[in-house]
Design an enzyme around this catalytic site. Structure first.
Site, PDB file in Angstrom:
ATOM      1  N   CYS A   1     -55.617 -94.314   6.816  1.00 52.21           N
ATOM      2  CA  CYS A   1     -57.045 -94.489   6.526  1.00 52.21           C
ATOM      3  C   CYS A   1     -57.439 -93.744   5.245  1.00 52.21           C
ATOM      4  CB  CYS A   1     -57.873 -94.103   7.739  1.00 52.21           C
ATOM      5  SG  CYS A   1     -59.501 -94.848   7.690  1.00 52.21           S
TER       6      CYS A   1
ATOM      7  N   HIS B   1     -55.540 -96.405  12.512  1.00 51.44           N
ATOM      8  CA  HIS B   1     -55.420 -95.169  13.280  1.00 51.44           C
ATOM      9  C   HIS B   1     -54.632 -95.495  14.551  1.00 51.44           C
ATOM     10  CE1 HIS B   1     -58.138 -92.688  10.988  1.00 51.44           C
ATOM     11  NE2 HIS B   1     -59.055 -93.634  11.011  1.00 51.44           N
TER      12      HIS B   1
END
Ligand SMILES: NC(=O)CC[C@H](N)C(=O)O
Length: 503
Positions: A336, A441
């Site tokens: 991310c 994630h």
């Protein structure tokens, strides 16, 4: 309508272990057959969880819902505050970003209406479940915050919840913190407190006992138990405050050394937990070039403020140290915000995260990230889709994860994508196959992906591959049960049931 029983855990301070106690009690009620849900009205954390409907809530409430054997909804954490820069935070309401606000504006303009939001959510939960395990926030004795309270004693009143006060003995001053907290409560608040839990104990209970007797005598409130410090219980911590004094997963005999850069605004640091669960891996959190050393992998985790944390990498010399290591073959992974950093260019034209506007990335991937005001929060499922020869073993493996980001990342030049997610590609892989980034994630929770990627590193080192023996999901379930066992062994559960009105 409001049929559920409630019980609330409040703390004498932040990070006394309320979340873990709440999780344990959730699991105990679940094991004993009660339809149980967790609830925290407002959570301040950068560690978030994406619900099945793609809404963002505090990670702890998501994990507690799992402990209750249910799917999480935003009613379990209707307000999530994610600090972005000093004194400013993104306020997420029922899973979607509502506004970027200063602490003062939040307090003056938003808190008065927030009460209705959190009460409505709680009422819905109460009509759907048999018992709601409520977690407070910080301490109920913050005198300056009490008039607009929606997280502690006033919430307990709305919920009609008995309160158990959790105190941390590890940091010392446990009696003063309990008696002091009670002292600062008003009579009607004090009368809600039905028990204490002394948490994070590491000593000899016989030495503590006279203190406990004194406490009960002085306050007339029972000590429900003294809970020894939990080591290696494998339950996710709520926020990076916990990371500040959390032990790394150190095992210097491990074959694979993973250094995770401890970014100041690290988010979803629990992404690395599954790596630490592997027998051949050690995970270290590092904050300086000296600490970085010479790892096999450098992992750049998520961050709430990519541009500011990129600045941190440059100021501390970590950016340069990472560049040197990568040049000598150390593998790099970005998740991310960390993925965004690995790219060439970043810009934040709408000042979504920072005033910085623009910055060059670390330049390991030909990627450009632009931040937009609309946030992507989504659970996704896909497959490993890159054709890199080194990654042949991984091709086609199914992966799942969740995305939480404002930034969108595009290729500046042709480069191998990593995952095929429905109709789109996610992530990028460098030409040599050693550097990759993804928005996913939880990527390392995918057992086959995790193990086979770690096996590439073993191969580098001339080590035989290991089989996919660790099943992260079942480990998680086992960890909930272990936590419940631990709590049952050290708490007067019978008394807890009576306090909750379940007996
Ligand atoms: N979870 C993250 O790492 C988010 C990255 C970045 N702050 C974004 O919103 O795009």
């Amino acid at each position: 309508m409001s049929k559920a029983k409630t019980i609330m855990f409040q703390g004498t301070a932040s990070d006394v272990g309320k979340s873990i106690i709440t999780t344990a009690v959730c699991r105990i009620f679940y094991q004993d057959g009660f339809k149980t849900a967790p609830y925290k009205s407002q959570n301040m954390a950068l560690n978030s969880y994406v619900t099945l409907c793609g809404k963002e809530i505090g990670r702890a409430q998501g994990v507690q819902a799992e402990a209750c054997g249910i799917t999480a909804t935003t009613d379990m954490n209707p307000i999530l505050i994610k600090p972005t820069r000093d004194m400013t935070a993104q306020v997420v309401v029922h899973g979607r970003p509502h506004a970027e606000m200063s602490a003062r504006r939040y307090r003056e303009e938003y808190l008065p209406i927030a009460g209705t939001i959190v009460r409505d959510a709680l009422d819905r939960l109460k009509s759907e479940y048999e018992v709601i395990v409520i977690e407070g926030a910080g301490s109920p004795a913050e005198i300056n915050l009490k008039d607009r309270d929606i997280v502690n004693m006033r919430l307990a009143g709305w919920a009609d919840a008995p309160v158990v006060l959790v105190a941390d003995i590890d940091r010392g001053g446990v009696f003063a913190s309990i008696v002091g907290t009670l002292e600062l409560l008003e009579e009607h608040e004090r009368s809600r407190v039905k028990g204490f839990i002394i948490n994070k104990f590491r000593g000899d209970i016989a030495i503590l006992q006279p203190g406990l007797d004194w406490l009960e005598q002085r306050t007339g409130i029972p000590v429900l138990g003294v809970v020894p410090h939990l080591n290696g219980i494998d339950i996710e911590a709520e926020d990076s405050v916990a990371l500040d004094h959390q032990q790394d997963n150190l095992n210097s005999d491990a074959d694979i050394d993973v250094a995770v850069i401890r970014l100041p605004r690290i988010s979803n640091f629990t992404d690395t937990d599954p790596l630490g669960a592997e027998p051949d891996v050690q995970v270290r959190y590092v904050q300086s070039p000296e600490e970085l050393g010479n790892p096999d992998v450098i992992l750049l985790p998520g961050t709430k403020n990519t541009l500011a944390d990129l600045g941190f990498l440059r100021e501390t010399g970590l950016a340069e140290a990472i560049r040197k290591r990568a040049a000598s073959g150390t593998r790099l992974v970005g998740i991310c915000g960390g993925y965004q950093m690995l790219g060439a260019r970043l810009s934040d034209p709408h000042q979504v995260e920072s005033e910085e506007g623009k910055a060059a990335g670390l330049g390991f991937l030909p990627a450009e990230t632009v931040f937009y005001p609309d946030k992507r929060t989504e659970r996704v499922r896909g497959t490993v889709a890159c054709n890199h020869p080194e990654w042949l073993e991984l091709q086609g493996i199914s992966v799942e994860g969740y995305e939480i980001h404002m930034g969108r990342t595009d290729k500046l030049e042709p480069v191998e994508g990593l995952f095929q997610i429905g109709g789109h590609e996610d992530g990028m892989l460098s030409a040599d196959g050693r550097i990759w980034g993804t928005y996913l994630h939880g990527i390392f929770e995918n057992d086959e992906f995790r193990r086979k990627w770690l096996n590439l590193i073993r191969q580098d080192k001339g080590l035989a591959p290991l089989p996919t023996d660790i099943h992260f999901q079942s480990r998680k379930t086992a960890a909930f049960d272990r936590l419940a066992d631990h709590a049952r062994a050290h708490l007067d559960i019978d008394k807890l049931y009576r306090i909750a009105g379940l007996k």
